[in-house]
Design an enzyme around this catalytic site. Structure first.
Site, PDB file in Angstrom:
ATOM      1  CE1 TYR A  60      21.074  66.581  46.930  1.00 27.29           C
ATOM      2  CE2 TYR A  60      20.914  67.696  49.068  1.00 27.29           C
ATOM      3  CZ  TYR A  60      21.933  67.905  47.233  1.00 27.29           C
ATOM      4  OH  TYR A  60      22.334  68.518  46.886  1.00 27.29           O
ATOM      5  CB  SER A 206      32.284  65.696  47.897  1.00 25.86           C
ATOM      6  OG  SER A 206      30.399  65.068  46.811  1.00 25.86           O
ATOM      7  N   PRO A 207      33.805  67.933  50.677  1.00 25.14           N
ATOM      8  CG  PRO A 207      33.371  68.114  52.040  1.00 25.14           C
ATOM      9  CD  PRO A 207      32.851  68.163  51.561  1.00 25.14           C
ATOM     10  CG  LEU A 208      35.466  64.425  53.956  1.00 23.43           C
ATOM     11  CD1 LEU A 208      34.495  64.277  55.313  1.00 23.43           C
ATOM     12  CD2 LEU A 208      36.964  65.406  54.430  1.00 23.43           C
ATOM     13  N   GLY A 209      35.329  64.245  49.418  1.00 21.36           N
ATOM     14  CA  GLY A 209      36.190  63.364  48.328  1.00 21.36           C
ATOM     15  C   GLY A 209      34.586  62.201  48.152  1.00 21.36           C
ATOM     16  N   GLY A 211      33.745  60.636  50.232  1.00 23.01           N
ATOM     17  CA  GLY A 211      34.255  59.754  51.456  1.00 23.01           C
ATOM     18  C   GLY A 211      35.088  58.652  50.972  1.00 23.01           C
ATOM     19  CG  PHE A 212      37.986  57.206  47.766  1.00 25.51           C
ATOM     20  CD1 PHE A 212      37.900  56.124  48.025  1.00 25.51           C
ATOM     21  CD2 PHE A 212      39.237  57.632  46.563  1.00 25.51           C
ATOM     22  CE1 PHE A 212      38.605  54.962  47.656  1.00 25.51           C
ATOM     23  CE2 PHE A 212      39.944  57.067  45.811  1.00 25.51           C
ATOM     24  CZ  PHE A 212      39.745  54.997  46.237  1.00 25.51           C
TER      25      PHE A 212
END
Length: 336
Positions: A60, A206-209, A211-212
Site C-alpha cells: 500500500y 470492502s464490507p461496504l462494497g 463504498g458503494f
C-alpha cells in the site's frame, strides 16, 4: 471502559481483536488524495473508540502506508492488534507480481517491522498465494517468523479452499482475509466452509462494497480523477445502473431501521458469525464514527432473510477486479 464495538477472536488460537477493524489502505492509495494529518487523526480516533485492529500491507503506497501506521501508533502500540501483508509488488507493466519464496518472506517481514517501528507483527498475511511456489514452503517460512518472535499469528488473503487446506497442515492459520459484503458473496460457496472447518477466522475487506453500499455514490462523476473506481467494472456502464438498484433497496431498508445504508451493510457482515471481523477502510474520522455505530444495529432473522433476498449471491453486476485473476492469486488463470 468497555469498547463500543466489542471484541472477537480470530481462529481457534488466534488473537482477540476489536469486532470491527480499520483498513488503512485508502490513506496511501487508490481512493483519491489523502490528508496525512487526517489519516493519523483517524487512526488515533479509532483507538479511542476501541477499533484497535489495524490492517495495512507493504504494497500500500509502496511502503508509505506502513510508515504512516507506524507513526500513528507510536506510544500506543500496546492498544493495537497490528496486521500487515507481504508478497505483492508493482511491476513496470502496471500490474502486480506475486513472490512467495521463503527468502522473500523473511526480507519483507524485516522491512515491514522497520517501517512499522515495532518488534513484532500480530497478524502476518500472505497477500496473495504465489502459484509458482508451494504454499507449504511459504507458510513454513512464515512459521519461522513465529518461532523467532517476530510474528504472533499467520493469515492468508484471497486464498482458495485448496490452499487453506495445504497451509493449515504446516502451521495454524488464524485468519483469512477476503472480500465479503452484500454485493460480493463468492466466499460463501466453498472457501467459507473450509475456513470454518479448520478454525480460521474471517476478515472481510470492502464490507461496504468499496463504498458503494453507503449510498453516497450516485454517479460515476462522484469519483475524483485519481480514484481507481472510475475504471472498476462494477462502477461503469450498465453495471453501475444495475448495482445502484441494489443500493437503493438497501437504502430503503436502512431508513426503516433508522440507520445509514452503510451501517446496515456492515451490520449484515457482523451478523454472519462471531468469527467474522470486517475491516472497513476509511481515511476520515467522520466515516470511521459512522462505521463504529454499525455495531449497535440489531438485525432480526427476518431482517437477515430480507437482506438475503435483496442481495443474493451473484447479485452484483461486473467483476470484482478489471483483471479477474487478481481475485485469487492461486487461481489456475493466474498460474497460466
Amino acid at each position: 471502559m468497555t469498547s463500543p464495538v466489542g471484541t472477537r477472536t480470530l481462529g481457534r488460537d488466534g488473537p482477540a481483536v476489536s469486532a470491527i477493524g480499520l483498513g488503512c489502505m485508502g490513506m496511501s492509495q487508490m481512493y483519491g488524495t489523502a490528508d496525512r494529518d487526517e489519516s493519523v487523526a483517524t487512526v488515533h480516533r479509532a483507538l479511542d473508540l476501541g477499533v484497535t485492529f489495524l490492517d495495512t500491507s507493504d504494497v500500500y503506497g509502496d511502503g508509505h502506508n506502513e510508515e504512516l501506521v507506524g507513526e500513528a501508533i507510536a506510544g500506543r502500540r500496546d492498544e493495537v492488534q497490528l496486521a500487515t501483508k507481504f508478497s505483492l509488488s508493482r511491476n513496470d507493466r502496471g500490474g502486480m507480481d506475486i513472490d512467495g519464496r521463503p527468502e522473500n518472506v523473511r526480507a519483507r517481514a524485516e522491512a515491514s517491522l522497520r517501517r512499522l517501528r515495532v518488534d513484532v507483527i500480530d497478524l502476518y498475511y500472505q497477500h496473495r498465494v504465489d502459484p509458482r511456489v508451494p504454499i507449504e514452503d511459504t507458510v513454513g517460512a512464515m512459521a519461522e517468523l513465529v518461532e523467532q518472535g517476530k510474528v504472533r499469528h499467520l493469515g492468508l488473503s484471497e486464498a482458495s479452499a485448496a490452499s487453506l487446506r495445504r497451509a493449515v497442515a504446516v502451521h495454524p492459520i488464524a485468519a483469512l482475509q477476503s472480500e465479503w459484503s452484500l454485493w460480493t458473496r463468492d466466499l460463501e460457496s466453498e472457501v467459507l466452509g473450509v475456513a470454518r472447518e479448520h478454525g480460521i477466522g474471517i476478515v472481510p475487506f470492502s464490507p461496504l462494497g468499496r463504498g458503494f453500499l453507503t449510498g453516497a455514490i450516485r454517479s460515476p462523476e462522484d469519483f475524483g480523477e485519481d480514484d481507481w473506481r472510475r475504471g472498476h467494472p462494477r462502477f461503469t456502464g450498465e453495471a453501475f445502473a444495475a448495482n445502484l438498484r441494489l443500493v437503493d433497496a438497501v437504502r430503503a431498508m436502512a431508513e426503516e431501521k433508522g440507520c445509514t445504508p452503510g451501517q446496515l451493510a456492515l451490520a449484515w457482515v457482523l451478523a454472519q458469525g462471531g468469527d467474522v471481523v470486517p475491516i472497513p477502510g476509511t481515511k476520515r474520522r467522520s466515516y470511521l464514527e459512522e462505521n463504529v455505530a454499525a455495531a449497535a444495529v440489531q438485525l432480526s432473522d427476518g431482517d437477515l432473510a430480507r437482506l438475503g433476498e435483496i442481495a443474493p449471491p451473484g447479485v452484483a453486476q461486473g467483476g470484482r477486479y478489471a483483471d479477474a485473476s487478481y481475485a485469487y492469486g492461486d487461481s489456475p488463470e493466474r498460474a497460466a
